[in-house]
Scaffold this active site. Structure first.
Site, PDB file in Angstrom:
ATOM      1  CG  ASP A  16      34.435  36.819   3.395  1.00 32.07           C
ATOM      2  OD1 ASP A  16      34.319  37.932   3.265  1.00 32.07           O
ATOM      3  OD2 ASP A  16      35.493  36.214   3.664  1.00 32.07           O
ATOM      4  CG  ASP A  70      34.147  42.270   3.265  1.00 29.40           C
ATOM      5  OD1 ASP A  70      34.456  42.209   4.412  1.00 29.40           O
ATOM      6  OD2 ASP A  70      34.798  41.707   2.249  1.00 29.40           O
ATOM      7  CD  GLU A  71      35.569  38.454   7.303  1.00 32.64           C
ATOM      8  OE1 GLU A  71      36.302  38.849   6.545  1.00 32.64           O
ATOM      9  OE2 GLU A  71      36.059  37.353   8.158  1.00 32.64           O
TER      10      GLU A  71
END
Length: 386
Positions: A8, A101-102
DNA sequence: TCTGGGGTCCTAGGACCC
DNA sequence: TCTGGGGTCCTAGGACCC
């Protein structure tokens, strides 16, 4: 026992902005919309003032007047995200994208090649920092839920590994809201039962949870509370829908204006579909009213399409079906579902379709936009307003 | 001058088919 | 003059996530 990593990015949008503006590092900064906007991402310095993702820009400005507000730049986020995911793919083929983003990574098979899971996690963090210049946190655990909660515990810029024997001790003291999938509605139902920690949920009879939440959801929650989570990391497949929505600067009851905005969002949806080489059959129009009530209607076309004209026509048909009288509209949205690969989709030209109709014009416009940017070509209706 | 925009998944009823 | 049951598609709504 599987080994799952959850990676993350920390304050991703802010960190991408800081690459261009390093002089802002160490200051309270947030990324968000200007008019009727919300905070998308806040630096840890801004969070110290209480600024959080999701809150209105107005409130953020009140909490921390000295913070620097930055407009979002989605092209930049996508570019950095692609670089980050390329690093993930160099570690393991099993990468499940959660968002820009993860991601979850299956590290079960990487031990022999790359070492212990914690070493692989640190390797990922170092590669992301060196190559993309953004920080990230990593959680490593035997299940997806625990990996996700571990990366949360690792923030900012850290790594936490939860071994199989530590799962229950890690889980039970935490608040029920920390479980992925427990939002305000479910948390409220649990609080009514006097349940606030995951441990309390675990020690509640499964049947009680099932009565409160439904057979399926209640049973799953009880299992998650004991760390039982059979979900596997599955390499991400293609997108299942494409949508676009827009909030008006001011609420409006002008149906012409509403129709024009529907054309604008339809055009953006269709253009993204053509770029992604997908076509779709079900068109959904979503309206949000001034009082925040939200409603939608959908219809399924006979043949899948990626055409602005077809999607726009369907959306207008749905708008008419609402039979609105003096609506106060805040936001309009158009989404297309039932996506198929454009090359595999059946092609069914209408009988009266001209040989060079809208599809050719749209392809030509897409090509110009690809070379000269999104403002190079636009429909006359859209350039007049705004 | 509270409350964005991108999504996923689940439920449930009715139509329709076999 | 009797009415089952399974499967799939379509539509609407809701919860949730980042």
């Amino acid at each position: 026992m599987p080994v799952i990593a959850h990676v993350d990015m920390d304050a991703f949008y802010v960190e991408v902005a800081l690459r261009e503006r390093p002089e802002l590092r160490g200051r309270p900064v947030w990324v968000g919309g200007a008019t009727r906007g919300v905070v998308l991402s806040a630096s840890y310095e801004a969070r110290a003032y209480g600024v959080e993702g999701g809150m209105s820009s107005t409130r953020a400005r009140r909490l921390c007047p000295d913070a620097v507000a930055i407009r979002p730049d989605y092209d930049a986020y996508e570019a950095v995200s692609e670089g980050v995911f390329a690093i993930f793919s160099s570690i393991t083929p099993t990468v499940e994208k959660v968002s820009l983003d993860e991601a979850f990574l299956d590290l079960t098979g990487t031990r022999r090649l790359l070492g212990e899971p914690a070493e692989v996690g640190e390797l990922i963090r170092a590669l992301v920092a060196d190559e993309q210049h953004v920080p990230c946190s990593v959680g490593i655990a035997p299940t997806k839920l625990i990996a996700k909660m571990a990366s949360n515990a690792a923030k900012p810029n850290g790594l936490v590994q939860v071994h199989p024997g530590e799962v229950v001790a890690f889980l039970h003291p935490q608040a029920v809201e920390k479980i992925w999938g427990v939002g305000p509605a479910t948390a409220g139902a649990l609080h009514k039962l006097g349940l606030h920690t995951i441990g309390a949920v675990a020690h509640t009879p499964k049947s009680t949870l099932q009565r409160a939440l439904g057979a399926r959801a209640g049973g799953e929650l009880w299992e998650l509370a004991w760390g039982i989570d059979g979900r596997r990391v599955t390499a991400t497949a293609g997108e299942r829908s494409v949508g676009n929505q827009e909030t008006f600067d001011r609420d409006t009851d002008d149906l012409d204006h509403i129709a024009t905005e529907i054309l604008r969002v339809s055009a953006r949806v269709a253009s993204r579909m053509r770029r992604a080489r997908v076509v779709g059959r079900t068109v959904t129009l979503t309206l949000r009213f001034a009082d925040f009530r939200t409603t939608q209607k959908s219809l399924t076309l006979r043949a899948p399409t990626d055409g602005t004209a077809a999607i726009h026509a369907a959306a207008l048909q749905l708008l008419t079906a609402f039979r609105l009288e003096r609506p106060r509209i805040r936001r309009v949205g158009v989404r297309v579902e039932g996506l198929l690969d454009a090359d595999l989709a059946p092609r069914q030209p209408a009988l009266d379709e001209p040989e060079h109709g809208w599809p050719d014009a749209e392809r030509a416009a897409d090509a110009v936009i690809a070379r000269f940017g999104p403002h190079a070509v636009s429909r006359a209706t859209l350039t007049r307003q705004r």
